[in-house]
Design a protein around this motif. Structure first.
Motif, PDB file in Angstrom:
ATOM      1  N   SER A   2       1.047  -1.473   3.266  1.00 37.83           N
ATOM      2  CA  SER A   2       0.181  -2.651   3.295  1.00 37.83           C
ATOM      3  C   SER A   2      -0.830  -2.624   2.153  1.00 37.83           C
ATOM      4  O   SER A   2      -1.085  -3.655   1.502  1.00 37.83           O
ATOM      5  CB  SER A   2      -0.548  -2.730   4.638  1.00 37.83           C
ATOM      6  OG  SER A   2       0.370  -2.813   5.710  1.00 37.83           O
ATOM      7  N   MET A   3      -1.405  -1.457   1.886  1.00 36.51           N
ATOM      8  CA  MET A   3      -2.364  -1.345   0.791  1.00 36.51           C
ATOM      9  C   MET A   3      -1.703  -1.573  -0.561  1.00 36.51           C
ATOM     10  O   MET A   3      -2.283  -2.233  -1.445  1.00 36.51           O
ATOM     11  CB  MET A   3      -3.025   0.036   0.832  1.00 36.51           C
ATOM     12  CG  MET A   3      -3.920   0.272   2.024  1.00 36.51           C
ATOM     13  SD  MET A   3      -4.564   1.964   2.105  1.00 36.51           S
ATOM     14  CE  MET A   3      -5.520   2.030   0.584  1.00 36.51           C
ATOM     15  N   SER A  62      -0.676  -7.611  -5.142  1.00 36.70           N
ATOM     16  CA  SER A  62      -0.803  -9.064  -5.154  1.00 36.70           C
ATOM     17  C   SER A  62      -1.801  -9.553  -6.200  1.00 36.70           C
ATOM     18  O   SER A  62      -1.751 -10.728  -6.591  1.00 36.70           O
ATOM     19  CB  SER A  62      -1.225  -9.562  -3.772  1.00 36.70           C
ATOM     20  OG  SER A  62      -0.264  -9.215  -2.794  1.00 36.70           O
ATOM     21  N   VAL A  63      -2.691  -8.670  -6.653  1.00 31.15           N
ATOM     22  CA  VAL A  63      -3.660  -9.072  -7.682  1.00 31.15           C
ATOM     23  C   VAL A  63      -2.937  -9.460  -8.961  1.00 31.15           C
ATOM     24  O   VAL A  63      -3.249 -10.482  -9.598  1.00 31.15           O
ATOM     25  CB  VAL A  63      -4.665  -7.931  -7.935  1.00 31.15           C
ATOM     26  CG1 VAL A  63      -5.613  -8.290  -9.074  1.00 31.15           C
ATOM     27  CG2 VAL A  63      -5.458  -7.628  -6.676  1.00 31.15           C
ATOM     28  N   GLY A  64      -1.943  -8.656  -9.350  1.00 26.86           N
ATOM     29  CA  GLY A  64      -1.159  -8.990 -10.529  1.00 26.86           C
ATOM     30  C   GLY A  64      -0.392 -10.290 -10.361  1.00 26.86           C
ATOM     31  O   GLY A  64      -0.243 -11.067 -11.320  1.00 26.86           O
ATOM     32  N   SER A 102      -2.259   0.765  -7.698  1.00 29.98           N
ATOM     33  CA  SER A 102      -0.835   0.556  -7.415  1.00 29.98           C
ATOM     34  C   SER A 102      -0.025   1.789  -7.782  1.00 29.98           C
ATOM     35  O   SER A 102       0.853   2.221  -7.016  1.00 29.98           O
ATOM     36  CB  SER A 102      -0.327  -0.669  -8.182  1.00 29.98           C
ATOM     37  OG  SER A 102      -0.996  -1.840  -7.774  1.00 29.98           O
ATOM     38  N   ILE A 103      -0.321   2.366  -8.944  1.00 30.13           N
ATOM     39  CA  ILE A 103       0.396   3.578  -9.354  1.00 30.13           C
ATOM     40  C   ILE A 103       0.091   4.735  -8.409  1.00 30.13           C
ATOM     41  O   ILE A 103       0.983   5.490  -8.000  1.00 30.13           O
ATOM     42  CB  ILE A 103       0.032   3.945 -10.807  1.00 30.13           C
ATOM     43  CG1 ILE A 103       0.506   2.844 -11.770  1.00 30.13           C
ATOM     44  CG2 ILE A 103       0.639   5.287 -11.205  1.00 30.13           C
ATOM     45  CD1 ILE A 103       0.118   3.093 -13.207  1.00 30.13           C
ATOM     46  N   GLY A 112       7.352  -4.939  -6.881  1.00 35.81           N
ATOM     47  CA  GLY A 112       6.473  -4.004  -6.198  1.00 35.81           C
ATOM     48  C   GLY A 112       6.476  -4.192  -4.696  1.00 35.81           C
ATOM     49  O   GLY A 112       6.437  -3.221  -3.930  1.00 35.81           O
ATOM     50  N   HIS A 113       6.550  -5.450  -4.239  1.00 35.19           N
ATOM     51  CA  HIS A 113       6.633  -5.706  -2.796  1.00 35.19           C
ATOM     52  C   HIS A 113       7.947  -5.165  -2.228  1.00 35.19           C
ATOM     53  O   HIS A 113       7.969  -4.603  -1.123  1.00 35.19           O
ATOM     54  CB  HIS A 113       6.522  -7.207  -2.520  1.00 35.19           C
ATOM     55  CG  HIS A 113       5.108  -7.691  -2.424  1.00 35.19           C
ATOM     56  ND1 HIS A 113       4.239  -7.692  -3.512  1.00 35.19           N
ATOM     57  CD2 HIS A 113       4.396  -8.182  -1.382  1.00 35.19           C
ATOM     58  CE1 HIS A 113       3.073  -8.167  -3.135  1.00 35.19           C
ATOM     59  NE2 HIS A 113       3.133  -8.475  -1.842  1.00 35.19           N
TER      60      HIS A 113
END
Length: 206
Positions: A11-12, A18-20, A148-149, A69-70
């Protein structure tokens, strides 16, 4: 406990990823708006300037990276997460190179082609007039990419979730058990030849 931790990390990762995607959507909308203005003001020239192509390409790339990424966060596949981390790392390196060129090179504007629309100059003037706001936006984007990384590395270290595969294995074993029992029962049956006389149990004992 491990399942709850994995769910929280997924979830995190989706949230910071989602910012990107939001930035990508903003670039796409900005590029479409500039395209509309270009076709309205320059009817004879159908060739779009490089700045419009760059905005649209960057927006689409960010949206694709966000979607990937999702998918990587949902599946927790090691190969998908590794490829996603490589994409984010390359994007951060590109941003760092452009930032270093702008800060260290005084003639950095000469590195870009000429913009006939004048939108690039407006974009630069907007950043200069709202430098503090743009600085916070850029810092938020870079922080989200770094998170994210980091979250992807932790999720990869946990490995893929195998709970569903275990359940499917148990179901398949249970489904095969009646077939095995039937085979055992069929192997235990005797076929009597009608031409062979029947022998009693007492005769077999003898």
């Amino acid at each position: 406990m491990g399942r709850i931790l994995r769910s929280c990390l997924q979830s995190m990762l989706k949230m910071v990823n989602s910012v990107g995607g939001l930035v990508g959507v903003a670039f796409i909308l900005y590029g479409l708006w500039m395209m509309r203005v270009w076709y309205r003001e320059f009817h004879s020239d159908r060739t779009l300037p490089w700045f419009i192509y760059t905005s649209l390409g960057l927006g689409v790339s960010l949206c694709l990276i966000t979607c990937f990424g999702h998918i990587a966060a949902e599946t927790s596949n090691g190969h998908c997460i590794s490829f996603y981390m490589v994409l984010i790392f390359l994007l951060v390196m590109l941003e760092a190179a452009i930032t270093a060129d702008v800060i260290l090179n005084k003639d950095w504007e000469e590195d870009f082609p000429d913009d006939t629309t004048g939108r690039f100059n407006e974009f630069k003037n907007f950043i200069r007039s709202n430098f503090e706001l743009c600085q916070w936006v850029g810092l938020t984007i870079v922080t989200a990419q770094g998170m994210s990384i980091f979250l992807a590395m932790i999720l990869k270290a946990l490995g893929p979730h195998r709970g569903s595969s275990y359940d499917s294995d148990d179901d398949s074993v249970n489904a095969r058990l009646p077939l095995l029992r039937n085979q055992v029962q069929q192997g235990a049956t005797y076929v009597c030849d009608p031409h062979v006389p029947y022998k009693s149990d007492s005769w077999n004992v003898r």
